[in-house]
Scaffold this motif. Structure first.
Motif, mmCIF file in Angstrom:
data_model
loop_
_atom_site.group_PDB
_atom_site.id
_atom_site.type_symbol
_atom_site.label_atom_id
_atom_site.label_comp_id
_atom_site.label_asym_id
_atom_site.label_seq_id
_atom_site.Cartn_x
_atom_site.Cartn_y
_atom_site.Cartn_z
ATOM 1 N N VAL A 53 -18.696 -63.374 -53.304
ATOM 2 C CA VAL A 53 -19.644 -64.450 -53.019
ATOM 3 C C VAL A 53 -20.999 -64.043 -53.576
ATOM 4 C CG1 VAL A 53 -20.815 -65.813 -51.243
ATOM 5 C CG2 VAL A 53 -18.415 -65.125 -50.916
ATOM 6 N N LEU A 54 -21.598 -64.930 -54.363
ATOM 7 C CA LEU A 54 -22.909 -64.671 -54.973
ATOM 8 C C LEU A 54 -23.919 -65.667 -54.419
ATOM 9 C CD1 LEU A 54 -24.495 -63.059 -57.203
ATOM 10 C CD2 LEU A 54 -23.995 -64.979 -58.737
ATOM 11 N N PHE A 55 -24.954 -65.146 -53.761
ATOM 12 C CA PHE A 55 -26.047 -65.980 -53.267
ATOM 13 C C PHE A 55 -27.166 -65.965 -54.295
ATOM 14 C CE2 PHE A 55 -23.779 -64.463 -49.548
ATOM 15 C CZ PHE A 55 -23.696 -65.593 -48.749
ATOM 16 N N ILE A 56 -27.626 -67.143 -54.692
ATOM 17 C CA ILE A 56 -28.728 -67.256 -55.651
ATOM 18 C C ILE A 56 -29.911 -67.911 -54.943
ATOM 19 C CG2 ILE A 56 -27.297 -67.302 -57.729
ATOM 20 C CD1 ILE A 56 -27.558 -70.381 -57.681
ATOM 21 N N SER A 57 -31.106 -67.395 -55.172
ATOM 22 C CA SER A 57 -32.263 -67.906 -54.438
ATOM 23 C C SER A 57 -33.535 -67.788 -55.270
ATOM 24 C CB SER A 57 -32.430 -67.111 -53.132
ATOM 25 O OG SER A 57 -33.581 -67.521 -52.420
ATOM 26 N N ASN A 58 -34.498 -68.652 -54.960
ATOM 27 C CA ASN A 58 -35.845 -68.413 -55.470
ATOM 28 C C ASN A 58 -36.406 -67.192 -54.746
ATOM 29 O OD1 ASN A 58 -35.916 -70.114 -53.049
ATOM 30 N ND2 ASN A 58 -38.108 -70.319 -53.395
ATOM 31 N N LYS A 94 -22.490 -56.794 -41.011
ATOM 32 C CA LYS A 94 -21.637 -56.804 -42.204
ATOM 33 C C LYS A 94 -22.208 -55.775 -43.177
ATOM 34 C CE LYS A 94 -19.923 -59.953 -45.831
ATOM 35 N NZ LYS A 94 -18.481 -59.661 -45.691
ATOM 36 N N LEU A 95 -21.402 -54.814 -43.548
ATOM 37 C CA LEU A 95 -21.895 -53.684 -44.337
ATOM 38 C C LEU A 95 -21.722 -53.861 -45.847
ATOM 39 C CD1 LEU A 95 -20.680 -50.722 -42.089
ATOM 40 C CD2 LEU A 95 -22.970 -51.740 -42.208
ATOM 41 N N ASN A 96 -21.012 -54.906 -46.245
ATOM 42 C CA ASN A 96 -20.790 -55.092 -47.686
ATOM 43 C C ASN A 96 -21.625 -56.253 -48.227
ATOM 44 O OD1 ASN A 96 -19.270 -56.939 -46.243
ATOM 45 N ND2 ASN A 96 -17.489 -56.856 -47.605
ATOM 46 N N ILE A 97 -22.893 -56.320 -47.781
ATOM 47 C CA ILE A 97 -23.869 -57.237 -48.368
ATOM 48 C C ILE A 97 -24.775 -56.419 -49.282
ATOM 49 C CG2 ILE A 97 -25.758 -58.852 -47.939
ATOM 50 C CD1 ILE A 97 -24.621 -59.385 -45.191
ATOM 51 N N TYR A 98 -24.904 -56.871 -50.520
ATOM 52 C CA TYR A 98 -25.726 -56.170 -51.506
ATOM 53 C C TYR A 98 -26.782 -57.133 -52.055
ATOM 54 C CZ TYR A 98 -21.678 -53.027 -51.456
ATOM 55 O OH TYR A 98 -20.670 -52.187 -51.065
ATOM 56 N N TYR A 99 -27.819 -56.577 -52.663
ATOM 57 C CA TYR A 99 -28.821 -57.415 -53.313
ATOM 58 C C TYR A 99 -29.267 -56.745 -54.611
ATOM 59 C CZ TYR A 99 -32.120 -54.183 -51.063
ATOM 60 O OH TYR A 99 -32.791 -53.054 -50.648
ATOM 61 N N ASN A 145 -21.881 -52.741 -62.148
ATOM 62 C CA ASN A 145 -22.209 -52.457 -60.751
ATOM 63 C C ASN A 145 -22.280 -53.738 -59.920
ATOM 64 O OD1 ASN A 145 -22.289 -49.668 -60.891
ATOM 65 N ND2 ASN A 145 -24.462 -49.597 -61.401
ATOM 66 N N ILE A 146 -22.800 -54.807 -60.516
ATOM 67 C CA ILE A 146 -22.827 -56.087 -59.806
ATOM 68 C C ILE A 146 -21.400 -56.581 -59.591
ATOM 69 C CG2 ILE A 146 -23.527 -58.517 -59.948
ATOM 70 C CD1 ILE A 146 -26.016 -57.541 -61.500
ATOM 71 N N GLY A 147 -20.552 -56.413 -60.608
ATOM 72 C CA GLY A 147 -19.145 -56.787 -60.461
ATOM 73 C C GLY A 147 -18.445 -55.968 -59.389
ATOM 74 N N ARG A 148 -18.781 -54.681 -59.310
ATOM 75 C CA ARG A 148 -18.193 -53.824 -58.290
ATOM 76 C C ARG A 148 -18.624 -54.269 -56.891
ATOM 77 N NH1 ARG A 148 -19.631 -47.528 -58.282
ATOM 78 N NH2 ARG A 148 -20.000 -48.091 -60.447
ATOM 79 N N ALA A 149 -19.889 -54.666 -56.777
ATOM 80 C CA ALA A 149 -20.384 -55.141 -55.483
ATOM 81 C C ALA A 149 -19.717 -56.457 -55.090
ATOM 82 C CB ALA A 149 -21.903 -55.310 -55.542
ATOM 83 N N LEU A 150 -19.519 -57.354 -56.036
ATOM 84 C CA LEU A 150 -18.836 -58.614 -55.759
ATOM 85 C C LEU A 150 -17.393 -58.364 -55.331
ATOM 86 C CD1 LEU A 150 -20.160 -60.864 -58.669
ATOM 87 C CD2 LEU A 150 -20.501 -61.292 -56.224
ATOM 88 N N ASN A 151 -16.770 -57.405 -55.961
ATOM 89 C CA ASN A 151 -15.398 -57.061 -55.598
ATOM 90 C C ASN A 151 -15.305 -56.489 -54.183
ATOM 91 O OD1 ASN A 151 -12.540 -56.703 -56.435
ATOM 92 N ND2 ASN A 151 -12.986 -54.540 -56.148
ATOM 93 N N ASP A 152 -16.406 -55.875 -53.726
ATOM 94 C CA ASP A 152 -16.432 -55.270 -52.397
ATOM 95 C C ASP A 152 -16.970 -56.210 -51.326
ATOM 96 O OD1 ASP A 152 -16.163 -52.849 -50.683
ATOM 97 O OD2 ASP A 152 -18.343 -53.067 -50.498
ATOM 98 N N GLY A 153 -17.801 -57.207 -51.722
ATOM 99 C CA GLY A 153 -18.403 -58.052 -50.700
ATOM 100 C C GLY A 153 -19.258 -59.167 -51.260
ATOM 101 N N TRP A 154 -20.447 -59.327 -50.675
ATOM 102 C CA TRP A 154 -21.381 -60.388 -51.052
ATOM 103 C C TRP A 154 -22.576 -59.790 -51.791
ATOM 104 C CZ3 TRP A 154 -22.022 -63.344 -45.721
ATOM 105 C CH2 TRP A 154 -20.777 -63.861 -45.338
ATOM 106 N N VAL A 155 -23.129 -60.585 -52.729
ATOM 107 C CA VAL A 155 -24.288 -60.142 -53.504
ATOM 108 C C VAL A 155 -25.364 -61.223 -53.463
ATOM 109 C CG1 VAL A 155 -25.159 -59.531 -55.795
ATOM 110 C CG2 VAL A 155 -22.929 -58.675 -55.042
ATOM 111 N N ILE A 156 -26.601 -60.799 -53.207
ATOM 112 C CA ILE A 156 -27.770 -61.685 -53.258
ATOM 113 C C ILE A 156 -28.515 -61.393 -54.555
ATOM 114 C CG2 ILE A 156 -29.969 -62.295 -52.166
ATOM 115 C CD1 ILE A 156 -28.752 -61.052 -49.543
ATOM 116 N N THR A 157 -28.844 -62.437 -55.294
ATOM 117 C CA THR A 157 -29.625 -62.224 -56.509
ATOM 118 C C THR A 157 -30.696 -63.292 -56.631
ATOM 119 O OG1 THR A 157 -29.524 -61.783 -58.898
ATOM 120 C CG2 THR A 157 -28.157 -63.593 -58.076
ATOM 121 N N PHE A 158 -31.770 -62.938 -57.320
ATOM 122 C CA PHE A 158 -32.891 -63.836 -57.541
ATOM 123 C C PHE A 158 -32.964 -64.062 -59.052
ATOM 124 C CE2 PHE A 158 -33.658 -61.309 -53.748
ATOM 125 C CZ PHE A 158 -33.857 -62.313 -52.799
ATOM 126 N N PRO A 159 -32.340 -65.122 -59.548
ATOM 127 C CA PRO A 159 -32.116 -65.264 -60.995
ATOM 128 C C PRO A 159 -33.362 -65.448 -61.840
ATOM 129 C CG PRO A 159 -31.362 -67.210 -59.801
ATOM 130 C CD PRO A 159 -31.673 -66.180 -58.773
#
Length: 269
Positions: A53-58, A94-99, A145-159
């Motif tokens: 799961v990829l969260f995109i935000s301002n 939840k321990l597998n949230i990354y940013y 590394n972003i792909g590895r994080a997605l494979n493990d959990g959720w990722v927050i990014t600011f595009p």
């Protein structure tokens, strides 16, 4: 959980849990005390899959935006809809949230280094370094590394890759979406720039309206949509497309800004 069990990045989960708990307790009043965070759409969170799961935000501050999302996501997973009442939801976070964050930001002091351990995927920006414009190639290890994080959990990014509004969306986010095909959840935030300093570590003003709107997943044709198509979808989804600037006059924008500084929310949020 084993005492020394690690995530794919070598971080000890037991230590990470205590860092999130501690940071959560320390920061809770920043969103439900000194200021009140108005949340909308958090019921979406509890129905998301465990991974990819990829969260995109301002973006408005270096750290306050991400910390608020950690609060909201964990509260939602514990059954609190549009509320972060009672910080007990962080007892078992939840321990597998990354940013995703710039490596130079996460190495800028002891506190950023601690926050990095809590979930940062530190990348080397291709367009900016040490306050100066640069032009360099994307590091494939950053993408991996972003792909590895997605494979493990959720990722927050600011595009947009910056806290300044109305800046262009970086195409790297669209490439990640095409490559890893995550569920993409848009988030629109406001009020953090007025509440905190640029780093998001110090409270600049109290009683400011903060808001976080979590939207439904983007509909994306991963195979057939172009990078530019996905970039445009992201711009609209996080309300940073240039057309949004044409909706309000400068005078109206100023009036809304002044109103937001005066608004207060009750303690039942």
């Amino acid at each position: 959980m084993g005492l020394f069990k690690k995530n794919p990045f070598g971080h000890i989960l037991f230590l990470k849990k205590w860092l999130i708990r501690s940071a959560g307790v320390i920061t809770h009043r920043r969103y439900r005390g000194f200021n009140q965070l108005q949340i909308e759409g958090s019921e979406i969170i509890k129905d998301l899959p465990e991974t990819n799961v990829l969260f995109i935000s301002n973006h408005q501050t270096y750290f306050a935006d991400v910390v608020a999302m950690f609060h909201v996501f964990n509260a939602s997973l514990k059954g609190r809809t549009d509320s972060i009442k009672n910080v007990g939801y962080l007892w078992n976070p939840k321990l597998n949230i990354y940013y995703v964050a710039a490596i130079e930001t996460m190495k800028s002091g002891l506190l950023p280094k601690i926050l990095a351990y809590a979930g940062s995927i530190s990348i080397e920006r291709t367009w900016r370094a040490n306050g100066e414009d640069v032009n360099r190639q994307v590091k494939m290890s950053d993408i991996s590394n972003i792909g590895r994080a997605l494979n493990d959990g959720w990722v927050i990014t600011f595009p947009q890759g910056t806290t300044k509004p109305w800046k262009p969306i970086r195409k790297g986010t669209a490439h990640i979406i095409k490559r890893y095909k995550p569920i993409v959840i848009p988030i629109v935030i406001d009020g953090f720039r007025r509440s905190f300093d640029k780093k998001g570590l110090n409270i600049k003003k109290k009683g400011i309206l903060q808001s976080m709107v979590i939207k439904a997943p983007l509909e994306i044709d991963y195979e057939n949509e172009s990078i530019d198509d996905i970039v445009e979808k992201i711009e609209y989804a996080i309300e940073q497309h240039p057309s949004f600037l044409k909706v309000l006059t400068p005078k109206q924008i100023k009036e809304i800004e002044e109103l937001n500084e005066l608004r207060r929310y009750g303690t039942d949020l």
